[in-house]
Design a protein around this motif. Structure first.
Motif, PDB file in Angstrom:
ATOM      1  N   ALA A  13       0.830  -1.209   0.000  1.00 41.60           N
ATOM      2  CA  ALA A  13       0.000   0.000   0.000  1.00 41.60           C
ATOM      3  C   ALA A  13       0.862   1.257   0.000  1.00 41.60           C
ATOM      4  O   ALA A  13       0.572   2.231  -0.716  1.00 41.60           O
ATOM      5  CB  ALA A  13      -0.939  -0.013   1.207  1.00 41.60           C
ATOM      6  N   SER A  14       1.936   1.245   0.792  1.00 39.85           N
ATOM      7  CA  SER A  14       2.826   2.403   0.833  1.00 39.85           C
ATOM      8  C   SER A  14       3.532   2.608  -0.499  1.00 39.85           C
ATOM      9  O   SER A  14       3.628   3.743  -1.000  1.00 39.85           O
ATOM     10  CB  SER A  14       3.854   2.229   1.949  1.00 39.85           C
ATOM     11  OG  SER A  14       4.772   3.304   1.976  1.00 39.85           O
ATOM     12  N   LEU A  15       4.017   1.534  -1.097  1.00 46.75           N
ATOM     13  CA  LEU A  15       4.700   1.656  -2.384  1.00 46.75           C
ATOM     14  C   LEU A  15       3.753   2.141  -3.472  1.00 46.75           C
ATOM     15  O   LEU A  15       4.133   2.948  -4.329  1.00 46.75           O
ATOM     16  CB  LEU A  15       5.326   0.319  -2.770  1.00 46.75           C
ATOM     17  CG  LEU A  15       6.468  -0.181  -1.881  1.00 46.75           C
ATOM     18  CD1 LEU A  15       6.979  -1.525  -2.387  1.00 46.75           C
ATOM     19  CD2 LEU A  15       7.604   0.834  -1.820  1.00 46.75           C
ATOM     20  N   ASP A  16       2.516   1.667  -3.445  1.00 46.85           N
ATOM     21  CA  ASP A  16       1.526   2.128  -4.426  1.00 46.85           C
ATOM     22  C   ASP A  16       1.273   3.634  -4.270  1.00 46.85           C
ATOM     23  O   ASP A  16       1.192   4.363  -5.264  1.00 46.85           O
ATOM     24  CB  ASP A  16       0.213   1.370  -4.261  1.00 46.85           C
ATOM     25  CG  ASP A  16       0.291  -0.073  -4.743  1.00 46.85           C
ATOM     26  OD1 ASP A  16       1.261  -0.401  -5.469  1.00 46.85           O
ATOM     27  OD2 ASP A  16      -0.604  -0.863  -4.399  1.00 46.85           O
ATOM     28  N   ALA A  17       1.162   4.092  -3.031  1.00 45.68           N
ATOM     29  CA  ALA A  17       0.907   5.508  -2.789  1.00 45.68           C
ATOM     30  C   ALA A  17       2.101   6.363  -3.215  1.00 45.68           C
ATOM     31  O   ALA A  17       1.937   7.423  -3.832  1.00 45.68           O
ATOM     32  CB  ALA A  17       0.590   5.738  -1.319  1.00 45.68           C
ATOM     33  N   CYS A  18       3.315   5.895  -2.909  1.00 43.60           N
ATOM     34  CA  CYS A  18       4.514   6.634  -3.320  1.00 43.60           C
ATOM     35  C   CYS A  18       4.630   6.678  -4.838  1.00 43.60           C
ATOM     36  O   CYS A  18       4.966   7.721  -5.423  1.00 43.60           O
ATOM     37  CB  CYS A  18       5.758   6.003  -2.713  1.00 43.60           C
ATOM     38  SG  CYS A  18       5.875   6.146  -0.909  1.00 43.60           S
ATOM     39  N   GLY A  19       4.346   5.552  -5.489  1.00 41.57           N
ATOM     40  CA  GLY A  19       4.400   5.518  -6.942  1.00 41.57           C
ATOM     41  C   GLY A  19       3.402   6.461  -7.576  1.00 41.57           C
ATOM     42  O   GLY A  19       3.702   7.145  -8.567  1.00 41.57           O
ATOM     43  N   ALA A  20       2.205   6.538  -7.000  1.00 38.40           N
ATOM     44  CA  ALA A  20       1.182   7.436  -7.535  1.00 38.40           C
ATOM     45  C   ALA A  20       1.613   8.894  -7.396  1.00 38.40           C
ATOM     46  O   ALA A  20       1.427   9.699  -8.317  1.00 38.40           O
ATOM     47  CB  ALA A  20      -0.140   7.194  -6.825  1.00 38.40           C
ATOM     48  N   LEU A  21       2.202   9.243  -6.249  1.00 39.66           N
ATOM     49  CA  LEU A  21       2.653  10.622  -6.048  1.00 39.66           C
ATOM     50  C   LEU A  21       3.806  10.960  -6.985  1.00 39.66           C
ATOM     51  O   LEU A  21       3.835  12.033  -7.593  1.00 39.66           O
ATOM     52  CB  LEU A  21       3.070  10.827  -4.595  1.00 39.66           C
ATOM     53  CG  LEU A  21       3.596  12.221  -4.237  1.00 39.66           C
ATOM     54  CD1 LEU A  21       2.569  13.301  -4.549  1.00 39.66           C
ATOM     55  CD2 LEU A  21       4.008  12.273  -2.759  1.00 39.66           C
ATOM     56  N   LEU A  22       4.771  10.069  -7.104  1.00 44.42           N
ATOM     57  CA  LEU A  22       5.893  10.317  -8.008  1.00 44.42           C
ATOM     58  C   LEU A  22       5.420  10.442  -9.455  1.00 44.42           C
ATOM     59  O   LEU A  22       5.977  11.223 -10.235  1.00 44.42           O
ATOM     60  CB  LEU A  22       6.926   9.193  -7.881  1.00 44.42           C
ATOM     61  CG  LEU A  22       7.730   9.180  -6.578  1.00 44.42           C
ATOM     62  CD1 LEU A  22       8.422   7.842  -6.380  1.00 44.42           C
ATOM     63  CD2 LEU A  22       8.753  10.313  -6.567  1.00 44.42           C
ATOM     64  N   SER A  26       6.592  13.695 -11.394  1.00 42.37           N
ATOM     65  CA  SER A  26       7.730  13.463 -12.295  1.00 42.37           C
ATOM     66  C   SER A  26       7.326  12.445 -13.341  1.00 42.37           C
ATOM     67  O   SER A  26       6.283  12.571 -13.971  1.00 42.37           O
ATOM     68  CB  SER A  26       8.965  13.017 -11.508  1.00 42.37           C
ATOM     69  OG  SER A  26       8.687  11.894 -10.694  1.00 42.37           O
ATOM     70  N   ALA A  27       8.133  11.417 -13.530  1.00 43.71           N
ATOM     71  CA  ALA A  27       7.834  10.404 -14.544  1.00 43.71           C
ATOM     72  C   ALA A  27       6.934   9.323 -13.960  1.00 43.71           C
ATOM     73  O   ALA A  27       6.930   9.096 -12.744  1.00 43.71           O
ATOM     74  CB  ALA A  27       9.125   9.784 -15.058  1.00 43.71           C
ATOM     75  N   PRO A  28       6.160   8.624 -14.789  1.00 42.01           N
ATOM     76  CA  PRO A  28       5.364   7.489 -14.292  1.00 42.01           C
ATOM     77  C   PRO A  28       6.250   6.493 -13.555  1.00 42.01           C
ATOM     78  O   PRO A  28       7.327   6.142 -14.027  1.00 42.01           O
ATOM     79  CB  PRO A  28       4.780   6.896 -15.574  1.00 42.01           C
ATOM     80  CG  PRO A  28       4.752   8.036 -16.547  1.00 42.01           C
ATOM     81  CD  PRO A  28       5.964   8.865 -16.227  1.00 42.01           C
ATOM     82  N   THR A  29       5.800   6.064 -12.373  1.00 47.84           N
ATOM     83  CA  THR A  29       6.601   5.194 -11.508  1.00 47.84           C
ATOM     84  C   THR A  29       5.786   3.972 -11.125  1.00 47.84           C
ATOM     85  O   THR A  29       4.696   4.108 -10.559  1.00 47.84           O
ATOM     86  CB  THR A  29       7.041   5.943 -10.239  1.00 47.84           C
ATOM     87  OG1 THR A  29       7.742   7.137 -10.615  1.00 47.84           O
ATOM     88  CG2 THR A  29       7.947   5.077  -9.390  1.00 47.84           C
TER      89      THR A  29
END
Length: 274
Positions: A13-22, A26-29
């Motif tokens: 869940a944390s990685l998904d949220a960080c990826g969405a913010l990044l 910036s670039a799709p993460t």
């Protein structure tokens, strides 16, 4: 608006949220890339801090553990990588707050330094607000030929890779790396140019495709007082660089150590440009 800060975790869940913010800033993460970077790193899990407005992730800052030879001794440090603040929450000083909390946590865990490669836009935030040394812009060479990073240990600072680390590094998700003998290259998305990452033993690059012969030009980015080169390779003029890449450094031990450009080695393997 008040913000709650929490130490970075690497659950899904944390990685998904960080990826969405990044992806917004910036670039799709992708989450699998963040899991590779934050959780699978053989030197340890990421050290970072998130800021929340209620249940919403407002800002994110992450470093990942590394090892380096620093002034003749092996030292554990942190590589500064991802920072993002949602546009709604910018201008609130969150980047500086998250960075300082991250460095305090890192120092408490025994990390001795933070090193990073910053672009022109982000460099002032690190040097003016966070006390980083601006060591130097990285060199960029382009041409028809070959470059080989030196293995001379007589440097003031150099990343200290081991086999497990190299095996992990060349398996960055969707990197598109190829290998020619022991040289690993990355696509630059510029016609005919491949970026030299570094040299890796063949036993660690199993499964990587062969470097295509249709890309005759090579690019090298980094610092290396003993770089080996063959062929015609010339410095890329500043006017052709999309943005200077600046090496930055901060000592976490209180010794106020700094890096010297003339005795520092860093290659594209050492940070996450490709």
């Amino acid at each position: 608006m008040s913000y709650e800060t929490r130490a970075l975790t690497t659950d899904s869940a944390s990685l998904d949220a960080c990826g969405a913010l990044l992806s917004v800033t910036s670039a799709p993460t992708q989450s699998d890339y963040l899991r590779w970077l934050y959780a699978d790193n053989p030197w340890g899990t990421a050290v970072g801090t998130n800021a929340y407005a209620g249940d919403t992730l407002a800002a994110h800052y992450a470093t990942v553990p590394v090892e380096a030879m620093l002034e003749g001794k092996r030292a554990r440090g942190l590589l500064s990588l991802n920072t993002a603040t949602h546009p709604t929450h910018q201008g609130k000083g969150l980047f500086t707050r998250l960075a300082e909390e991250t460095y305090a946590r890192g120092a408490a865990e025994g990390f001795e330094f933070v090193v990073g490669v910053a672009n022109a836009n982000s460099t002032p935030g690190f040097t003016r607000k966070l006390g980083f040394q601006l060591v130097t812009p990285l060199d960029v060479l382009v041409g028809a030929g070959r470059v080989t990073a030196s293995t001379n240990d007589r440097v003031g600072f150099a990343f200290a890779w081991h086999d497990a680390g190299l095996r992990w590094r060349v398996r960055r998700p969707r990197a598109g790396y190829t290998v020619d003998a022991t040289s690993v290259y990355a696509p630059t998305h510029k016609l005919g140019i491949l970026a030299y990452m570094g040299n890796v033993a063949p036993t660690l690059t199993e499964g990587l495709p062969r470097t295509p012969r249709l890309a005759p030009l090579r690019m090298w980015i980094g610092l290396d007082p003993h770089l080996e080169r063959k062929g015609v390779l010339a410095p890329l003029p500043d006017r052709l660089k999309p943005s200077p890449l600046n090496l930055i450094f901060r000592d976490l031990t209180g010794q106020r150590r700094q890096l010297d450009r003339a005795t520092t080695r860093i290659t594209l393997f050492d940070f996450d440009a490709y």
